[in-house]
Design a protein around this motif. Sequence first.
Motif, PDB file in Angstrom:
ATOM      1  N   GLY A  85       0.848  -1.180  -0.080  1.00  0.00           N
ATOM      2  CA  GLY A  85       0.278   0.106   0.020  1.00  0.00           C
ATOM      3  C   GLY A  85       0.786   1.320  -0.072  1.00  0.00           C
ATOM      4  N   ALA A  86       2.167   1.033   0.161  1.00  0.00           N
ATOM      5  CA  ALA A  86       3.041   2.382   0.282  1.00  0.00           C
ATOM      6  C   ALA A  86       2.937   3.492  -1.210  1.00  0.00           C
ATOM      7  CB  ALA A  86       4.310   1.982   0.577  1.00  0.00           C
ATOM      8  N   GLY A  87       2.916   2.453  -2.259  1.00  0.00           N
ATOM      9  CA  GLY A  87       3.149   3.337  -3.201  1.00  0.00           C
ATOM     10  C   GLY A  87       1.835   4.165  -3.687  1.00  0.00           C
ATOM     11  N   VAL A  88       0.719   3.390  -3.248  1.00  0.00           N
ATOM     12  CA  VAL A  88      -0.662   4.427  -3.458  1.00  0.00           C
ATOM     13  C   VAL A  88      -0.805   5.483  -2.454  1.00  0.00           C
ATOM     14  CG1 VAL A  88      -3.225   3.946  -3.588  1.00  0.00           C
ATOM     15  CG2 VAL A  88      -1.767   2.454  -4.667  1.00  0.00           C
ATOM     16  N   MET A  89      -0.589   4.862  -1.184  1.00  0.00           N
ATOM     17  CA  MET A  89      -0.655   5.934  -0.242  1.00  0.00           C
ATOM     18  C   MET A  89       0.087   7.178  -0.292  1.00  0.00           C
ATOM     19  SD  MET A  89      -3.472   5.302   1.487  1.00  0.00           S
ATOM     20  CE  MET A  89      -3.176   6.527   2.534  1.00  0.00           C
ATOM     21  N   GLY A  90       1.426   6.863  -0.609  1.00  0.00           N
ATOM     22  CA  GLY A  90       2.269   8.117  -1.003  1.00  0.00           C
ATOM     23  C   GLY A  90       2.089   9.026  -1.929  1.00  0.00           C
ATOM     24  N   ASN A  91       1.370   8.411  -2.928  1.00  0.00           N
ATOM     25  CA  ASN A  91       1.094   9.359  -4.044  1.00  0.00           C
ATOM     26  C   ASN A  91      -0.600  10.218  -3.623  1.00  0.00           C
ATOM     27  OD1 ASN A  91       2.733   9.525  -6.266  1.00  0.00           O
ATOM     28  ND2 ASN A  91       2.251   7.509  -6.797  1.00  0.00           N
ATOM     29  N   ILE A  92      -1.247   9.484  -2.824  1.00  0.00           N
ATOM     30  CA  ILE A  92      -2.399  10.140  -2.262  1.00  0.00           C
ATOM     31  C   ILE A  92      -2.133  11.273  -1.370  1.00  0.00           C
ATOM     32  CG2 ILE A  92      -4.651   9.770  -0.781  1.00  0.00           C
ATOM     33  CD1 ILE A  92      -4.832   7.101  -2.047  1.00  0.00           C
ATOM     34  N   ILE A  93      -1.121  10.999  -0.665  1.00  0.00           N
ATOM     35  CA  ILE A  93      -0.413  11.988   0.242  1.00  0.00           C
ATOM     36  C   ILE A  93       0.237  13.155  -0.391  1.00  0.00           C
ATOM     37  CG2 ILE A  93       1.122  12.602   2.288  1.00  0.00           C
ATOM     38  CD1 ILE A  93       0.698   9.738   3.183  1.00  0.00           C
ATOM     39  N   LEU A  94       0.926  12.858  -1.412  1.00  0.00           N
ATOM     40  CA  LEU A  94       1.381  14.075  -2.348  1.00  0.00           C
ATOM     41  C   LEU A  94       0.380  14.961  -2.855  1.00  0.00           C
ATOM     42  CD1 LEU A  94       4.600  12.361  -3.714  1.00  0.00           C
ATOM     43  CD2 LEU A  94       4.664  14.026  -2.043  1.00  0.00           C
ATOM     44  N   SER A  95      -0.464  14.160  -3.431  1.00  0.00           N
ATOM     45  CA  SER A  95      -1.661  14.625  -4.115  1.00  0.00           C
ATOM     46  C   SER A  95      -2.563  15.795  -3.167  1.00  0.00           C
ATOM     47  CB  SER A  95      -2.719  13.643  -4.775  1.00  0.00           C
ATOM     48  OG  SER A  95      -3.828  14.317  -5.320  1.00  0.00           O
ATOM     49  N   ALA A  96      -2.896  15.134  -1.985  1.00  0.00           N
ATOM     50  CA  ALA A  96      -3.616  15.963  -1.004  1.00  0.00           C
ATOM     51  C   ALA A  96      -2.586  17.358  -0.780  1.00  0.00           C
ATOM     52  CB  ALA A  96      -3.763  15.077   0.041  1.00  0.00           C
ATOM     53  N   MET A  97      -1.368  17.153  -0.554  1.00  0.00           N
ATOM     54  CA  MET A  97      -0.716  18.249  -0.211  1.00  0.00           C
ATOM     55  C   MET A  97      -0.677  19.270  -1.638  1.00  0.00           C
ATOM     56  SD  MET A  97       2.665  16.117   1.615  1.00  0.00           S
ATOM     57  CE  MET A  97       3.715  17.742   1.368  1.00  0.00           C
ATOM     58  N   PHE A  98      -0.465  18.763  -2.698  1.00  0.00           N
ATOM     59  CA  PHE A  98      -0.396  19.676  -3.793  1.00  0.00           C
ATOM     60  C   PHE A  98      -1.708  20.564  -4.020  1.00  0.00           C
ATOM     61  CE2 PHE A  98       3.598  18.038  -4.343  1.00  0.00           C
ATOM     62  CZ  PHE A  98       4.335  18.601  -5.199  1.00  0.00           C
ATOM     63  N   ILE A  99      -2.755  19.698  -3.871  1.00  0.00           N
ATOM     64  CA  ILE A  99      -4.182  20.419  -4.209  1.00  0.00           C
ATOM     65  C   ILE A  99      -4.439  21.306  -3.246  1.00  0.00           C
ATOM     66  CG2 ILE A  99      -6.612  19.780  -4.544  1.00  0.00           C
ATOM     67  CD1 ILE A  99      -5.802  17.171  -5.682  1.00  0.00           C
ATOM     68  N   THR A 100      -4.101  21.024  -1.852  1.00  0.00           N
ATOM     69  CA  THR A 100      -4.442  21.830  -0.663  1.00  0.00           C
ATOM     70  C   THR A 100      -3.484  23.152  -1.001  1.00  0.00           C
ATOM     71  OG1 THR A 100      -4.650  20.082   0.736  1.00  0.00           O
ATOM     72  CG2 THR A 100      -4.256  22.266   1.755  1.00  0.00           C
ATOM     73  N   GLY A 101      -2.125  22.977  -1.362  1.00  0.00           N
ATOM     74  CA  GLY A 101      -1.447  24.111  -1.658  1.00  0.00           C
ATOM     75  C   GLY A 101      -1.988  25.011  -2.766  1.00  0.00           C
ATOM     76  N   GLY A 102      -2.677  24.247  -3.792  1.00  0.00           N
ATOM     77  CA  GLY A 102      -3.192  25.183  -5.014  1.00  0.00           C
ATOM     78  C   GLY A 102      -4.441  25.764  -4.483  1.00  0.00           C
ATOM     79  N   TRP A 103      -5.182  25.329  -3.670  1.00  0.00           N
ATOM     80  CA  TRP A 103      -6.531  26.068  -2.915  1.00  0.00           C
ATOM     81  C   TRP A 103      -6.125  27.255  -2.122  1.00  0.00           C
ATOM     82  CZ3 TRP A 103     -11.601  25.770  -3.231  1.00  0.00           C
ATOM     83  CH2 TRP A 103     -12.401  26.345  -1.997  1.00  0.00           C
ATOM     84  N   LEU A 104      -5.167  26.999  -1.211  1.00  0.00           N
ATOM     85  CA  LEU A 104      -4.827  28.168  -0.285  1.00  0.00           C
ATOM     86  C   LEU A 104      -4.058  29.187  -1.089  1.00  0.00           C
ATOM     87  CD1 LEU A 104      -3.287  25.931   2.548  1.00  0.00           C
ATOM     88  CD2 LEU A 104      -5.424  27.013   2.468  1.00  0.00           C
ATOM     89  N   THR A 105      -3.318  28.830  -2.240  1.00  0.00           N
ATOM     90  CA  THR A 105      -2.696  30.032  -2.862  1.00  0.00           C
ATOM     91  C   THR A 105      -3.451  30.533  -3.866  1.00  0.00           C
ATOM     92  OG1 THR A 105      -1.557  28.331  -4.448  1.00  0.00           O
ATOM     93  CG2 THR A 105      -0.397  28.991  -2.559  1.00  0.00           C
TER      94      THR A 105
END
Length: 231
Positions: A85-105
């Motif tokens: 599960g590490a591969g999928v979860m790693g990309n989900i976490i990165l995706s959440a971080m980038f999308i949240t960053g896009g929302w905040l900026t």
Amino acid sequence: MEGILKLGRKRKAKHYSSNFVGLLLFLLVAVIIAPLIHEYFHALVLAFYGCEYNFVLNFTPESGFFATIKTLCALNKEQTILYLGAGVMGNIILSAMFITGGWLTRKENIFLSNLLTYSGFGFLSDPMFYMFANKGDLVNILNLLGCSERIWLLPLIGVLLVLFVFAYIWFHVEYNMKCYYRMLKNVNKIKKFKNEVYEHYLENVKSFGSFGTHESFYFLEDNLYSRRNKY
């Protein structure tokens, strides 16, 4: 005046370029970066457990980048699930971080917001692929848990992710269009004001036979200052 118009044109150009560069960035992340990150998260878990492994990176036009990892040690059930599960979860976490960053900026820097958002969806494309796959890490995890009859849940979660993606893209495009038309409206206002100032200047020249009066100069100065602050 020309400086304000130049700034408006520059912002319009950045708006266009951010979407174009963002789309290229999405493709780069989805096709190359996210699959590599996926495999390296697998390797990171094996390294954490001190497990030796053989890592071979491959590429095919059909599957893109993928890796063949052969473990040289025995993993128990819990370790295997975490490894898978590490591969999928790693990309989900990165995706959440980038999308949240896009929302905040999005209000302060639309250029950065677009780049972060497109990158975030690029990372999310990797987990979404595994949601609809007939085999792979998530299917293997369900098999290990004895839940092979519930594999139908993966496409359901995938559909929910697709709906989220479309809803967010709709909002993001709508917000981008609002920003663009607001910039266009401001530039047109400045152009209109420039023409008004020029006409006022000509009227003063015709009336006084000179380059204008002190009153006309202060009129120009005050209006330019107020329009600059509004823009």
